[in-house]
Write an enzyme that holds these catalytic residues in place. Structure first.
Site, short mmCIF file in Angstrom:
data_model
loop_
_atom_site.label_atom_id
_atom_site.label_comp_id
_atom_site.label_asym_id
_atom_site.label_seq_id
_atom_site.Cartn_x
_atom_site.Cartn_y
_atom_site.Cartn_z
N LYS A 111 0.76 -1.30 -0.06
CA LYS A 111 -0.17 0.06 -0.09
C LYS A 111 0.85 1.24 0.05
O LYS A 111 0.67 2.43 -0.62
CB LYS A 111 -0.91 -0.16 1.17
CG LYS A 111 -1.97 -1.13 1.02
CD LYS A 111 -3.20 -0.73 1.62
CE LYS A 111 -4.36 -1.69 1.43
NZ LYS A 111 -4.56 -2.66 2.39
N LYS A 194 -10.80 -16.63 -11.52
CA LYS A 194 -11.54 -16.45 -10.17
C LYS A 194 -12.52 -15.44 -10.39
O LYS A 194 -12.45 -14.44 -11.10
CB LYS A 194 -10.39 -15.66 -9.40
CG LYS A 194 -10.81 -15.42 -8.02
CD LYS A 194 -9.71 -15.08 -7.34
CE LYS A 194 -10.05 -14.17 -6.07
NZ LYS A 194 -9.47 -12.82 -6.11
N LYS A 197 -14.61 -8.90 -8.25
CA LYS A 197 -15.21 -7.53 -8.87
C LYS A 197 -14.32 -6.95 -9.56
O LYS A 197 -15.04 -6.31 -10.80
CB LYS A 197 -15.37 -6.49 -7.44
CG LYS A 197 -16.67 -6.69 -7.11
CD LYS A 197 -16.92 -5.43 -5.95
CE LYS A 197 -15.83 -5.52 -5.05
NZ LYS A 197 -16.19 -5.94 -3.58
#
Ligand code: TRP
Length: 329
Positions: A111, A194, A197
């Site tokens: 991040k 997979k 979203k």
């Protein structure tokens, strides 16, 4: 009986992959354990979400979890920020969490690299907050995916360190809740590995039947097998994987036989697949539509959940304070 804690990030809508990968198991798990399911809204603040969206995101997740079978009469369901005990334990645990280990965490490094302009202390101490979520209920089981294993490892480290530091056997060292072979990965409808979203290949829990039919119809196929008993290409195997979780054994066997004799008609397979997906999602969709505007119900669930969670957490926090030497005048 084991104590289970699971935090749910409040981002976006849930899909079939979430359901078969986790939620369905949560619904089963709650009957055999003392379960705490909470929505991690404090954790979502590391990325400074729009205040106008914070509440509606939490609300959506709450609605979908309830619709998917998490039962607030059996489990404790709450919103993280309603249980301020977590803040105190977070503060206390941070005194024994070191910059070196926090900054080495994979999720932090990732991040920090991606958002160079917002490497805040909340992000650095994300694992301490997560440890506080778990340890404030002194849980011993945490259902987590691969990406959270390091955080759980750190929770164990913090628990052990606390115990050693104060010469007590207070905190348990929580381990991953193992669903064994029940853990199913749902593939996407586009032949990809997979359902996700960001991959744009999802069937959502609140998706209407027409749209499910459309999506299944669009799934990638070919002109069919030419050689009996041949191996299925990935995109066909994917359809069978979904069929195996939503349909009966007979149905799966039927299409498998048809495949093996080169008589399979993909139109029939897709029709059946869509029908059976709808059978699984329809009750959830119905429940979502039923409760999403039921303010009174959601208020009651969140309020009662918070009270139950606080009662448990405050007991543990009282012990922790005592162990650390806090005393009332
Ligand atoms: N970090 C978890 C995730 O991203 C969410 C989470 C926060 C959590 N606190 C937790 C999960 C405590 C399990 C237990 O999915």
């Amino acid at each position: 009986m084991e104590t289970v804690v699971s935090g749910i990030r409040s981002t976006g809508k849930l899909h079939l992959g979430n359901y078969f990968g986790a939620l369905k198991n949560f619904a089963r798990m709650q009957n055999e354990n003392k379960c705490f399911f909470f929505i991690a809204d404090y954790h979502s603040l590391t990325t400074h979400p729009d205040p106008k969206l914070l509440h509606s995101n939490v609300r959506n997740v709450l609605v979908e979890y309830l619709a998917a079978g998490i039962d607030p009469e059996i489990s404790t369901v709450y919103i993280q920020s309603d249980v301020q005990e977590v803040c105190e334990l977070y503060l206390l645990l941070n005194m024994h969490a070191y910059l070196g280990e926090l900054s080495k965490t994979v999720s932090f490094k990732e991040k920090a690299r991606k958002h160079k302009d917002n490497v805040n202390a909340g992000l650095l101490t994300y694992p301490t907050l997560m440890a506080a979520d778990i340890l404030m209920h002194n849980a011993n089981k945490v259902p987590v995916g691969k990406d959270q294993e390091q955080h759980l490892e750190m929770t164990r480290k913090f628990a052990r360190r606390f115990n050693n530091m104060y010469g007590v056997e207070y905190f348990k060292e929580p381990v991953a809740y193992n669903f064994g072979q029940d853990l199913i990965k749902i593939p996407g409808l586009d032949g990809s590995g997979k359902m996700g979203k960001s991959e744009g290949n999802c069937i959502y829990l609140d998706e209407d039947p027409k749209s499910i039919e459309k999506k299944v119809k669009r799934a990638l196929t070919d002109e069919g097998p030419k050689v009996p008993n041949s191996e299925k290409p990935d995109y066909i195997e994917n359809l069978f994987t979904i069929l195996r979780v939503v349909s009966t054994d007979e149905v799966v066997q039927h299409f498998d036989d048809k495949w093996n004799t080169c008589e399979i008609r993909y139109g029939d397979l897709k029709k059946q697949l869509a029908e059976d997906i709808i059978k699984v999602t329809a009750p959830m969709r119905e429940r979502i539509l039923e409760i999403q505007n039921d303010d009174a119900y959601l208020h009651r669930v969140a309020t009662e959940g918070a009270a139950k969670a606080r009662e448990n957490a405050s007991r543990i926090l009282k012990d922790v304070r005592e162990i650390m030497g806090f005393k009332k005048f």
